[in-house]
Design a protein around this motif. Structure first.
Motif, PDB file in Angstrom:
ATOM      1  N   THR A 162       0.822  -1.207   0.000  1.00 36.91           N
ATOM      2  CA  THR A 162       0.000   0.000   0.000  1.00 36.91           C
ATOM      3  C   THR A 162       0.865   1.269   0.000  1.00 36.91           C
ATOM      4  OG1 THR A 162      -1.648  -1.245   1.248  1.00 36.91           O
ATOM      5  CG2 THR A 162      -1.903   1.142   1.199  1.00 36.91           C
ATOM      6  N   PRO A 163       0.505   2.210  -0.903  1.00 36.47           N
ATOM      7  CA  PRO A 163      -0.657   2.282  -1.790  1.00 36.47           C
ATOM      8  C   PRO A 163      -0.409   1.700  -3.192  1.00 36.47           C
ATOM      9  CG  PRO A 163       0.454   4.375  -1.825  1.00 36.47           C
ATOM     10  CD  PRO A 163       1.249   3.499  -0.894  1.00 36.47           C
ATOM     11  N   SER A 210      -2.456   2.839  -8.032  1.00 32.40           N
ATOM     12  CA  SER A 210      -2.070   3.579  -6.828  1.00 32.40           C
ATOM     13  C   SER A 210      -3.350   3.982  -6.103  1.00 32.40           C
ATOM     14  CB  SER A 210      -1.255   4.816  -7.181  1.00 32.40           C
ATOM     15  OG  SER A 210      -0.888   5.531  -6.013  1.00 32.40           O
ATOM     16  N   GLN A 211      -3.461   3.594  -4.843  1.00 30.42           N
ATOM     17  CA  GLN A 211      -4.680   3.803  -4.072  1.00 30.42           C
ATOM     18  C   GLN A 211      -4.859   5.273  -3.706  1.00 30.42           C
ATOM     19  OE1 GLN A 211      -4.848   1.682  -0.315  1.00 30.42           O
ATOM     20  NE2 GLN A 211      -7.018   1.250  -0.591  1.00 30.42           N
ATOM     21  N   SER A 228      -8.765   3.557  -6.864  1.00 28.33           N
ATOM     22  CA  SER A 228      -7.357   3.703  -7.232  1.00 28.33           C
ATOM     23  C   SER A 228      -7.260   4.291  -8.632  1.00 28.33           C
ATOM     24  CB  SER A 228      -6.632   2.352  -7.199  1.00 28.33           C
ATOM     25  OG  SER A 228      -6.716   1.743  -5.942  1.00 28.33           O
TER      26      SER A 228
END
Length: 353
Positions: free
Chosen positions: A136-137, A173-174, A180
């Motif tokens: 994460t992320p 990419s969160q 995302s």
């Protein structure tokens, strides 16, 4: 005579008075004695007498000692240092899985079988590799899927029953709990030539081959992933390149898969939505399905493409399984009508880890 009577009366009266006085005196005396004794008792109660405990201990009687000897050792506690070494543990953010399935079917008939029939043998294979790096992320996912099937009927040559190459890569990419930003690159094609089989003496028509067609799709947009087994991609900026390396195939496929006749390449800008589910419906029943919507910009809605690929696997035990797979496709560049295929087979499946 009367005088004597009076004297007797006086005498008895004096005697009675004397007796009464003696009684009262006796009562007064008794009351005084009791009062003095009560006062002495109270004074005794209020007096605190000192007790000599040391003198009392001289009269203590201790219990008899045990005849058996009791050995008592003093307890000593001291620190002990244990040598330790750092464990060589490493955290892996990779999750990988490989699935290989091989399905076989066969049928045979005697020459005089009244219901008729044709001896046939069919073989199907499926190879699926998935890997995900999730820290994460950042998230990276790759999937490689090969499907190929072939059958052989008596009196006919071998014929292809299924053929697909699918390779998908996604980087995300969160930006929130379930959303995302993502970018993806996908490649699709097939292994060998495909024919539209005709009845003799009509020849078989070549309608597809490796990179005829072949698709490379780049997409950028938003991904919604509420849980680990379902996700939806909304590719607001999508580009797809369609390849048809055989420039003669348009004779059998008038639409030429959307590529201008005489050309081998076409680029489209579009909106793309891809939804997938990969979940155990029951303990031994697994569903893997993928839906892809492709809406090219600058084209009419008739050129919107829909494709659904689904595989349902029912495990009999750790190796034996029953597989049902199907594909639904609507693509005006290949046919004006919806297309579909379905197959069911019993075979073996091996998945690790």
């Amino acid at each position: 005579m009367q005088l004597n009577v009076r004297r007797k009366i006086y005498f008895y009266f004096i005697c009675a008075m004397f007796k009464a006085g003696i009684g009262l005196f006796f009562l007064f005396f008794l009351f005084s004695v009791l009062t003095v004794k009560a006062q002495k008792a109270d004074s005794v109660k209020k007096t605190i007498l000192p007790v000599d405990t040391a003198q009392l201990n001289q009269y203590r009687i201790d219990p008899r000692k045990n005849a058996l000897p009791v050995i008592s050792r003093p307890i000593t506690i001291q620190p002990e240092y244990i040598p330790t070494a750092m464990l060589d543990y490493k955290v892996s953010y990779w999750h990988k899985s490989v699935t290989f399935a091989l399905n076989f079917s066969q049928s045979a008939f005697s020459n005089n079988y009244s219901a008729g029939g044709v001896n046939a043998v069919a073989l199907g294979s499926n190879f699926d590799f998935k890997a995900e790096y999730n820290k994460t992320p950042f998230d990276y996912t790759t999937e490689l899927n090969f499907i190929y099937g072939i059958s052989k009927n008596k009196g006919q040559g071998s014929r292809k029953t299924n053929d697909r190459i699918f390779y998908d890569n996604k980087v995300a990419s969160q930006i929130s709990k379930h959303w995302s930003l993502f970018g993806s690159l996908t490649f699709e094609s097939q292994f060998s030539k495909g024919f539209q089989y005709g009845t003799a003496p009509a020849p078989d028509l070549l309608i597809s081959d490796f990179m005829a067609p072949g698709y490379i799709t780049e997409s950028f947009g938003f991904e919604y992933k509420p849980n680990k087994f379902y996700d939806l991609r909304l590719g607001t900026g999508t580009a797809r390149q369609t390849f048809v390396k055989d420039t003669t195939i348009y004779h059998n496929i008038p639409g030429n898969y959307g590529v201008p006749i005489g050309k081998t390449f076409k680029n489209d800008l579009a909106f793309q939505a891809v939804g997938s589910i990969d979940k155990d419906l029951m303990k031994n029943l697994h569903l893997n399905a993928r839906y892809a919507l492709f809406v090219p910009y600058g084209e009419s809605l008739a050129y919107v493409t829909h494709r659904i690929d689904a595989t349902l696997v029912a495990k009999v035990n750790n190796l034996i399984n029953v597989t049902i797979n199907g594909t639904f496709l609507y693509d005006k560049t290949t046919s004006g009508q919806p297309q579909g295929t379905e197959g069911m087979a019993l075979g073996i499946i091996y998945k690790f880890p």
